[in-house]
Structures are given as C-alpha cells and as structure tokens.
Design a protein around this motif. Structure first.
Motif, short mmCIF file in Angstrom:
data_model
loop_
_atom_site.label_atom_id
_atom_site.label_comp_id
_atom_site.label_asym_id
_atom_site.label_seq_id
_atom_site.Cartn_x
_atom_site.Cartn_y
_atom_site.Cartn_z
N GLN A 32 0.83 -1.20 0.00
CA GLN A 32 0.00 0.00 0.00
C GLN A 32 0.87 1.26 0.00
OE1 GLN A 32 -3.32 -0.15 -0.28
NE2 GLN A 32 -3.21 -2.39 -0.29
N ARG A 33 0.24 2.38 -0.40
CA ARG A 33 0.99 3.63 -0.44
C ARG A 33 1.51 4.02 0.94
NH1 ARG A 33 1.47 7.97 -3.96
NH2 ARG A 33 2.10 9.90 -2.94
N SER A 34 0.74 3.72 1.97
CA SER A 34 1.18 4.06 3.32
C SER A 34 2.47 3.34 3.70
CB SER A 34 0.08 3.73 4.33
OG SER A 34 -0.27 2.35 4.25
N ASP A 35 2.76 2.22 3.02
CA ASP A 35 3.97 1.46 3.33
C ASP A 35 5.22 2.15 2.81
OD1 ASP A 35 2.32 -0.44 4.48
OD2 ASP A 35 2.17 -1.64 2.64
N GLU A 37 5.16 5.63 1.63
CA GLU A 37 4.98 7.08 1.53
C GLU A 37 6.19 7.83 2.09
OE1 GLU A 37 3.36 10.77 0.77
OE2 GLU A 37 2.61 8.81 0.12
#
Length: 415
Positions: A32-35, A37
């Motif tokens: 995921q992008r949160s991983d 960012e």
C-alpha cells in the motif's frame, strides 16, 4: 563508482553510508501507499535538493536514475516510481507540457480540445523519460529574475532581449521554460520583430499583477535594447583587438622590428578610434532609453494627478477644502517633527522634576491601583528613592576608594 554529488548528499543525509538503512531505502516500492509514503517523500525532497545544488531547473531522468544516487555500484530501484509520482503530483513537468512562447496559447487550446475529444495521449510512463522540469525551482528562478530586473528598473514592467533573458535564466532551454512559465502566469508577453532580421524579446511585469498589453513603444524599446547589446558585443571585440595589437607591437619593438611595430600601433589607433565611436553610440542609446523611462514616470504622475482631479470633481469637493486639508496635514507633520526634535534634544534624565512631585503622582497611582487590585502590594516611593540614593552613594564610595588605591601604587619620581 560513486555519485558525482555524493559529497553534497552526505552533508544532507548523515546516515547515507549506513548499509542497513541504505538497503531499506534502495528497495522498490511494494504494498500500500502508506507502506512507502515516507520513502517517497525522502527521495522526492532529495531529488529537488540535488537539482537545486546543481543549479538545474531541468533534470535528465537517465542521470537521476543511474548517476546521482549511485552507492557501491548500486542504484535505487524505486526512482522510476518516485519520478512517476512526482509527475502525477505536479512536482515535475515534461518539456512538452510547457509550450514554446510563440505558440503557447494555441498549443494550450489544442491540448484542451484534444483532451475534450478524447484524442489519445502518450502513456504516463513515456512522460517521465528524457528531460523533466522541476516546478518549484522554476518558480524560484522566475522570482530571482524579477528581483534582479527590479533593481535596475523603476517602472512596473521591463522589456529585455532574448539574449539578456537567456543569460539571466542560465541557457536557451532554461529560458524557454521560464518564459513559458511567465506567459502561463500572465506575467510576461513574448515580443518578436521580423523585418530585416529577427529580434526576440520579452516584456515582464515586475509586480505580482498581469503584464499590460504590448504597445509600439515596447517594440521600439526592444529594438533599442537589441542595438545596445550589439554595440556591447562589438565593444568587447574591439577591446580584444586592442590588447592583441598592443602585445604584438611590444613584441616587435623588443625584436627591434620598427616597421612591424609601427604597423601594429597603427592598427591599435584605428581600433581605439572605433572604440570611441562605439562608446559614443552606446551613450546615445542609453540616453534615449533613460528619456523613455523618465517619460513613463512623468506620464504615471500626470495620470495620477488627473485621476485625483476627476475624483475631487465627482465628489463635489471644492478647491478651498483641498487646500485646507493639505494645510492641516502640513501643520500636523510640522508639529510631529517638533515633538520628535524636542525628545531627541532633551533626555528624560535632564528634565528637572522634584521628588515631591514624583511622590504625589506615585501616591495617586498607588490609590488607583489598590482600588482595582487590592491584593497587589506596591512599594513605597520614599523607600524606593532612599534605596536608590544609598546604592548610588555606595557606588561612588567604591569608585573613590578604587581610585585612591590606584594612585597610592604609583611611584612618582622628582623631575
């Protein structure tokens, strides 16, 4: 092979040579992008910092991916994704996104029509290949150019030649990018004179407002600036010829070759005469430009006076009222100046005020303060004055004793 900007990167990233941290940073994005960012923000900021350090507003993606961040022969695997995301966010632009000045408006209309009609556009992967524009650095470069021009211009706009604009921007490609940015912001207009020869220039607003429409005066000023640039280049050529003739004449004189020395001296005299004429022409052109600038300033003052007169007439204000207001304003300014001069001429310590007057005033303030805040304890003025006088006397005694001790240490010899 190490990065060509490795030393600069180490000053910005102290743990750049840490193997464990570098391994995590150089990995490709996944999940995921949160991983990823935080890693994206790291590489984004570092790319912009390196470009700013190199003075580049245009970056080559091949150099960014294969040279800038090389460490131990390895390059980051996530840089392609970083560039893609920076392009999506608007941090980067492709060279085709900014049109060349002469066709910027028509090219923008074409892009809008093509987008509306669904005409196919290149894949986004192709848009981050080749050369890319760093938007934030373009904005900084544009602000620097405006500040540089504003230092030598009193008007709200400036007309300069293409050559002068390129020198301010740092190159031809950079000039195209900055000029397109100015035009898209409506802060500049492209000028072109195509008669006997092509003359290009730009009219830039030096204030944060849209630039005014191009007039015939702007074209005349562009022609004068172009003439001034050519005279300056010719003057530089003449200076080089003078130095060459002078050195050859000295060499021939040392070799006792009188004829050759006289020939070079003759060339030097011709070159100096040409330099004098060129300098005279430059002075005349600069004088004309100065007269135009003065005329523009006078025109603005005249327009302001006319505007003021029209407003006075529209609001029914008489001449006597205007005169009275101006007179009151002059009197206020004069009185304010007298007060300032008096305060500067006479300090508070030199004012003759009796302690009794101070004590009465302090007692009155003490009563008012006790009525508003009964719990606040206020020291007695007499005690304050007594303590202050005691401190002053102690300091005077200590200074006198110190002076006596220093005098007693001196050994005076008879004359």
């Amino acid at each position: 092979m190490d990065s060509p900007v490795g030393d600069f990167i180490r000053t910005q990233i102290p743990d750049w040579d840490d193997d464990v941290i570098a391994t995590a940073r150089f990995k490709a994005f996944s999940g995921q992008r949160s991983d990823w960012e935080a890693r994206f923000q790291f590489w984004r900021d570092l790319i912009i910092k390196v470009a700013e350090h190199l003075g580049c507003i245009i970056i080559d993606t091949e150099e960014v991916k294969n040279k800038w961040f090389v460490r131990g022969g390895l390059t980051p695997l996530c840089l392609n994704d970083v560039l893609l995301d920076m392009y999506r966010c608007g941090d980067l632009l492709n060279m085709t996104d900014l049109a060349h000045p002469p066709t910027s408006h028509f090219q923008w209309l074409f892009k809008q029509v093509a987008s509306f009609m669904g005409i196919s556009t290149p894949p986004i992967q192709d848009m981050v290949e080749g050369k890319l524009i760093v938007v934030s650095l373009v904005q900084e470069r544009a602000a620097q150019i405006v500040n540089s021009l504003a230092q030598n211009n009193w008007s709200s706009y400036c007309v300069i030649t293409r050559g002068r604009f390129e020198s301010l921007c740092g190159g031809s490609e950079e000039a195209d990018v900055v000029m397109s940015y100015f035009i898209n912001c409506r802060r500049a207009q492209y000028l072109r004179i195509d008669k006997d020869e092509l003359i290009e220039g730009v009219k830039i607003s030096l204030l944060p407002v849209p630039v005014t429409n191009v007039s015939q005066l702007d074209y005349n000023m562009l022609h004068l600036h172009c003439t001034l640039d050519r005279l300056q280049k010719q003057l530089e050529v003449i200076d080089r010829r003078c130095e060459k003739s002078k050195s050859l004449a000295l060499i021939a004189n040392k070799a006792r070759d009188k004829q050759t020395a006289l020939r070079h001296v003759r060339y030097l005299k011709i070159a100096l005469d040409g330099k004098a004429k060129c300098t005279g022409f430059m002075d005349k052109v600069e004088e004309v430009l100065g007269m135009i600038s003065d005329a523009e300033s006078t025109k603005k003052v005249s327009e302001a006076i006319q505007l003021g007169a029209r407003l006075i007439k529209e609001h029914g204000i008489g001449v006597e009222e205007v005169h009275a207001c101006l007179q009151d304003l002059d009197e206020t300014i004069a009185s304010q100046k007298q007060i300032e001069d008096s305060l500067e001429a006479k300090s508070l310590s030199s004012v003759d005020i009796e302690d009794e007057d101070l004590e009465e005033e302090f007692a009155r303030l003490e009563i008012e303060l006790e009525e508003k805040h009964p719990s606040v304890q206020i020291p007695n003025l007499q005690e304050t004055l007594t303590v202050s006088n005691a401190v002053k006397q102690t300091e005077s005694q200590e200074a006198a004793e110190s002076l006596c001790q220093n005098l007693s240490k001196l050994e005076l010899e008879p004359a």
